[in-house]
Scaffold this motif. Structure first.
Motif, PDB file in Angstrom:
ATOM      1  N   GLN A 151       0.832  -1.202   0.000  1.00  0.00           N
ATOM      2  CA  GLN A 151       0.000   0.000   0.000  1.00  0.00           C
ATOM      3  C   GLN A 151       0.868   1.255   0.000  1.00  0.00           C
ATOM      4  N   ARG A 152       1.849   1.223   0.867  1.00  0.00           N
ATOM      5  CA  ARG A 152       2.711   2.376   1.029  1.00  0.00           C
ATOM      6  C   ARG A 152       3.460   2.694  -0.268  1.00  0.00           C
ATOM      7  N   VAL A 153       4.037   1.642  -0.829  1.00  0.00           N
ATOM      8  CA  VAL A 153       4.778   1.800  -2.080  1.00  0.00           C
ATOM      9  C   VAL A 153       3.858   2.314  -3.177  1.00  0.00           C
ATOM     10  N   PHE A 154       2.717   1.684  -3.247  1.00  0.00           N
ATOM     11  CA  PHE A 154       1.761   2.024  -4.305  1.00  0.00           C
ATOM     12  C   PHE A 154       1.356   3.491  -4.198  1.00  0.00           C
ATOM     13  N   ILE A 155       1.023   3.904  -2.992  1.00  0.00           N
ATOM     14  CA  ILE A 155       0.547   5.275  -2.805  1.00  0.00           C
ATOM     15  C   ILE A 155       1.661   6.288  -3.070  1.00  0.00           C
ATOM     16  N   MET A 156       2.857   5.936  -2.617  1.00  0.00           N
ATOM     17  CA  MET A 156       3.971   6.845  -2.896  1.00  0.00           C
ATOM     18  C   MET A 156       4.177   7.016  -4.392  1.00  0.00           C
ATOM     19  N   SER A 157       4.077   5.912  -5.080  1.00  0.00           N
ATOM     20  CA  SER A 157       4.331   5.957  -6.521  1.00  0.00           C
ATOM     21  C   SER A 157       3.213   6.698  -7.250  1.00  0.00           C
ATOM     22  N   ARG A 158       1.985   6.343  -6.896  1.00  0.00           N
ATOM     23  CA  ARG A 158       0.867   6.866  -7.670  1.00  0.00           C
ATOM     24  C   ARG A 158       0.515   8.295  -7.288  1.00  0.00           C
ATOM     25  N   PHE A 159       0.534   8.585  -5.983  1.00  0.00           N
ATOM     26  CA  PHE A 159       0.028   9.884  -5.558  1.00  0.00           C
ATOM     27  C   PHE A 159       1.123  10.936  -5.545  1.00  0.00           C
ATOM     28  N   ASP A 160       2.225  10.527  -5.036  1.00  0.00           N
ATOM     29  CA  ASP A 160       3.274  11.537  -4.948  1.00  0.00           C
ATOM     30  C   ASP A 160       4.099  11.577  -6.223  1.00  0.00           C
ATOM     31  N   GLY A 161       3.809  10.666  -7.107  1.00  0.00           N
ATOM     32  CA  GLY A 161       4.468  10.695  -8.409  1.00  0.00           C
ATOM     33  C   GLY A 161       5.959  10.501  -8.315  1.00  0.00           C
ATOM     34  N   ARG A 162       6.401   9.699  -7.322  1.00  0.00           N
ATOM     35  CA  ARG A 162       7.843   9.515  -7.172  1.00  0.00           C
ATOM     36  C   ARG A 162       8.330   8.318  -7.981  1.00  0.00           C
ATOM     37  N   SER A 163       9.569   8.370  -8.350  1.00  0.00           N
ATOM     38  CA  SER A 163      10.100   7.290  -9.176  1.00  0.00           C
ATOM     39  C   SER A 163      10.374   6.065  -8.305  1.00  0.00           C
ATOM     40  N   HIS A 164      10.513   4.934  -8.979  1.00  0.00           N
ATOM     41  CA  HIS A 164      10.763   3.684  -8.252  1.00  0.00           C
ATOM     42  C   HIS A 164      12.053   3.783  -7.440  1.00  0.00           C
ATOM     43  N   ALA A 165      13.046   4.411  -8.040  1.00  0.00           N
ATOM     44  CA  ALA A 165      14.346   4.499  -7.369  1.00  0.00           C
ATOM     45  C   ALA A 165      14.225   5.290  -6.066  1.00  0.00           C
ATOM     46  N   GLU A 166      13.478   6.394  -6.125  1.00  0.00           N
ATOM     47  CA  GLU A 166      13.306   7.220  -4.926  1.00  0.00           C
ATOM     48  C   GLU A 166      12.620   6.435  -3.811  1.00  0.00           C
ATOM     49  N   ILE A 167      11.563   5.716  -4.207  1.00  0.00           N
ATOM     50  CA  ILE A 167      10.824   4.942  -3.205  1.00  0.00           C
ATOM     51  C   ILE A 167      11.723   3.874  -2.601  1.00  0.00           C
ATOM     52  N   ALA A 168      12.487   3.227  -3.452  1.00  0.00           N
ATOM     53  CA  ALA A 168      13.373   2.164  -2.987  1.00  0.00           C
ATOM     54  C   ALA A 168      14.363   2.709  -1.964  1.00  0.00           C
ATOM     55  N   GLN A 169      14.846   3.896  -2.267  1.00  0.00           N
ATOM     56  CA  GLN A 169      15.832   4.474  -1.358  1.00  0.00           C
ATOM     57  C   GLN A 169      15.181   4.860  -0.029  1.00  0.00           C
ATOM     58  N   GLU A 170      14.008   5.476  -0.115  1.00  0.00           N
ATOM     59  CA  GLU A 170      13.377   5.968   1.100  1.00  0.00           C
ATOM     60  C   GLU A 170      12.954   4.821   2.019  1.00  0.00           C
ATOM     61  N   LEU A 171      12.422   3.766   1.405  1.00  0.00           N
ATOM     62  CA  LEU A 171      11.928   2.654   2.235  1.00  0.00           C
ATOM     63  C   LEU A 171      13.018   1.616   2.496  1.00  0.00           C
ATOM     64  N   GLN A 172      14.196   1.852   1.957  1.00  0.00           N
ATOM     65  CA  GLN A 172      15.318   0.924   2.147  1.00  0.00           C
ATOM     66  C   GLN A 172      14.967  -0.489   1.643  1.00  0.00           C
ATOM     67  N   ILE A 173      14.359  -0.532   0.505  1.00  0.00           N
ATOM     68  CA  ILE A 173      14.069  -1.852  -0.072  1.00  0.00           C
ATOM     69  C   ILE A 173      14.635  -1.909  -1.479  1.00  0.00           C
ATOM     70  N   ASN A 174      14.587  -3.109  -1.993  1.00  0.00           N
ATOM     71  CA  ASN A 174      15.150  -3.359  -3.313  1.00  0.00           C
ATOM     72  C   ASN A 174      14.307  -2.682  -4.407  1.00  0.00           C
ATOM     73  N   HIS A 175      14.971  -2.263  -5.419  1.00  0.00           N
ATOM     74  CA  HIS A 175      14.289  -1.651  -6.564  1.00  0.00           C
ATOM     75  C   HIS A 175      13.271  -2.604  -7.173  1.00  0.00           C
ATOM     76  N   LYS A 176      13.700  -3.864  -7.254  1.00  0.00           N
ATOM     77  CA  LYS A 176      12.819  -4.910  -7.825  1.00  0.00           C
ATOM     78  C   LYS A 176      11.563  -5.091  -6.982  1.00  0.00           C
ATOM     79  N   THR A 177      11.738  -5.000  -5.669  1.00  0.00           N
ATOM     80  CA  THR A 177      10.591  -5.180  -4.771  1.00  0.00           C
ATOM     81  C   THR A 177       9.553  -4.088  -5.006  1.00  0.00           C
ATOM     82  N   VAL A 178      10.035  -2.867  -5.194  1.00  0.00           N
ATOM     83  CA  VAL A 178       9.111  -1.766  -5.470  1.00  0.00           C
ATOM     84  C   VAL A 178       8.290  -2.079  -6.708  1.00  0.00           C
ATOM     85  N   GLU A 179       9.002  -2.498  -7.711  1.00  0.00           N
ATOM     86  CA  GLU A 179       8.311  -2.810  -8.965  1.00  0.00           C
ATOM     87  C   GLU A 179       7.256  -3.886  -8.760  1.00  0.00           C
ATOM     88  N   SER A 180       7.649  -4.948  -8.059  1.00  0.00           N
ATOM     89  CA  SER A 180       6.705  -6.055  -7.910  1.00  0.00           C
ATOM     90  C   SER A 180       5.508  -5.631  -7.061  1.00  0.00           C
TER      91      SER A 180
END
Lengths: 210, 336
Positions: A151-180
């Motif tokens: 949910q968190r990843v999804f909302i960050m991506s969709r609402f805040d319009g942030r890139s996958h890389a940014e989300i990955a960095q902020e949540l300290q998770i893998n880039h691939k995980t964000v995508e999945s």
């Protein structure tokens, strides 16, 4: 955030017309100025309502932009009989719904609701309005059933319009995980909404025909 | 105005927390355009209080102006034609598919509109048509019958090979027409006759009743009428050959019973018959081509017929697959 024009509050139609009095006045003298006032007054709220449906900031802004563009190009403001904001909100909601249908069923566009590309200012079927609300509620429910992290990843991506890389960095998770996470969220939205729309469509069709 | 509906209820509704009963109330309330206006007004207010996204109206507006300039007063007119063009395109697609299908149907009409009955080499078969007429097909023949009786005024069939017809006279006097390969038409009302249309010739032998034969000549279409016992052989661009034979001698369709009656029939003609009916090529020795045969033979296949001929002529048979060579045997040669 800096407040734009205070959202005109209304308890009945007359008062609402009063709230838009100055905008109406502006359209009479200088349509361009009127349009700008209208845009600044409602743009954010319209985006907000659109994003509830389409779950993408970009798509929401596009939808609102298109509605305004049609509003201006077709000179809807000359023929409109209801308040601007009722028209705009209705148009945005219909357009957002059509967008979802298109998104779910990319091969065939389903123009079930009038796009408001022509100013249809008559009374809308109440069922139509309520079914749109119902769909909205379902979308929210579906998003709420997602795992917390997704949910968190999804909302960050969709609402805040942030890139996958940014989300990955902020949540300290893998880039691939964000995508999945996003892929899974979208596919479950699609999947459940498609079922939902199948149930909704006959009702909408009926509402349109009658 | 319904007092049960107020801003609180609607906000609850926008939050997705209304009960079905409340939704029913809303449905009633939403019947009027005025209330719908109020609904959208409150929706805006609610959205304003619960923003989902923080946008920058200034930036968005400049973007909007930019878009306006890019498409001066034409987006709407562009939108509608796209829709229309799409409709036109789909209409064209549908139309071309329809035309294509019609063309295919037209071109393949002989295949689907006709029922074809064909016999193999050495096979004789009888069929009864819908009107009760009986057609007996000789070996290696093909009869095409229309599947649909659209033009009920005439009964048309198409023949390749040889067949005997026993046609029933209908109450409405519908003519029965046999069309053959070289545009000959045999028109009857109700008779028995045999048509042989092999090797570009059409031979009609009438057993009973009356038939009309229409045949094309280079200038016009001629018609001749036949009486029982008459036979006619039509060859393109030649005068028709006519003759009579007594009815009891009719050789018309003895093949029905696997009987072959020859009366001074030259051997090459018999060789052609064997080849037509049994699919076996018969090659004759030079000396044999002038011989002719009289008599009635019973034969189910080419071998039996040739066996019968051997008894008459004493020639040697050389078989090479589908080719049979008939050679005068040495003993006969020395005798000659």
């Amino acid at each position: 955030m800096k407040p734009t024009e205070p959202g005109p509050s209304a308890t009945d139609a007359n008062q609402e017309l009063d709230a838009e009095y100055f905008i109406r006045l502006a359209f009479e003298t200088d349509p361009k100025r009127g349009c700008e006032l209208l845009f600044r007054a409602y743009y954010r709220d319209l985006c907000s309502t659109a994003i509830r449906f389409v779950y993408s900031r970009q798509a929401a802004e596009d939808i609102v932009g298109e509605v305004f563009l049609l509003f201006w190009n077709n000179q809807v403001y000359q023929t409109i009989t209801i308040s601007y904001r009722a028209y705009l909100f209705r148009a945005v909601r219909n357009r957002a719904l059509n967008y979802i249908k298109f998104d779910l069923n990319r091969s065939a566009s389903l123009d079930l609701l009038p796009d408001d590309s022509e100013p249809d200012t008559t009374v809308q079927q109440p069922d139509q309005i309520l079914q749109v609300d119902e769909l909205l509620r379902r979308i929210n429910e579906i998003v709420r059933t997602l795992p917390l992290q997704a949910q968190r990843v999804f909302i960050m991506s969709r609402f805040d319009g942030r890139s996958h890389a940014e989300i990955a960095q902020e949540l300290q998770i893998n880039h691939k995980t964000v995508e999945s996470h996003i892929t899974r969220a979208l596919s479950s939205l699609r999947h459940l909404l498609r079922q939902e729309l199948c149930l909704l469509l006959p009702g909408l069709l009926y509402a349109l025909v009658s | 105005m319904n007092t049960a509906i107020n801003k609180e209820l609607l906000f609850t509704h926008f939050d997705g927390r209304t009960t079905p009963l409340q939704i029913e109330l809303l449905r009633e309330w939403l019947q009027t355009a005025e209330n719908q206006q109020v609904y959208y007004g409150w929706l805006q207010e609610w959205e304003h209080q619960n923003p989902q996204v923080f946008t920058d109206p200034d930036q968005a507006y400049s973007l909007f102006l930019h878009k306006l300039d890019a498409s001066p007063q034409s987006v709407s007119t562009r939108q509608v034609p796209i829709l229309k063009r799409w409709h036109v395109r789909s209409f064209l697609a549908a139309a071309s598919v329809a035309i294509f299908l019609l063309a295919v149907m037209y071109l393949t009409q002989p295949y689907w509109s006709m029922r074809t009955i064909a016999t193999d080499y050495g096979e004789v078969r009888s069929v009864v048509l819908d009107d009760g007429s009986r057609v007996t097909l000789n070996a290696n023949s093909k009869l095409q019958i229309p599947r649909f009786h659209l033009r009920t005024s005439s009964r048309d069939v198409f023949l390749q090979g040889e067949a005997e017809f026993a046609i029933v006279h209908t109450i409405s006097h519908d003519p029965f027409k046999v069309h053959t390969a070289n545009d000959v038409e045999v028109i009857v009302l109700g008779t028995e006759f045999t048509v042989n249309t092999r090797r570009n010739n059409t031979r009609v032998v009438l057993n009973r009743g009356k038939v009309k034969v229409r045949y094309p000549t280079p200038n016009q279409i001629n018609t001749l009428t036949m009486k029982p016992g008459d036979w006619v052989t039509l060859t393109p661009n030649e005068r028709p050959k006519r003759g009579r034979q007594s009815i009891d001698q009719t050789t018309g369709a003895n093949w029905k019973n696997y009987q072959y009656t020859f009366r001074n029939t030259p051997l090459p003609e018999i060789a052609a018959l064997i080849s037509d009916n049994f699919g076996v090529t018969v090659q004759l020795d030079e000396a044999l081509t002038k011989r002719s045969v009289t008599g009635t033979f019973h034969a189910q296949n080419a071998d039996e017929l040739i066996q019968a001929l051997i008894e008459l002529f004493e020639f040697d048979v050389i078989r090479q697959g589908k080719i049979i060579k008939l050679v005068l045997s040495d003993s006969t040669k020395t005798l000659n």
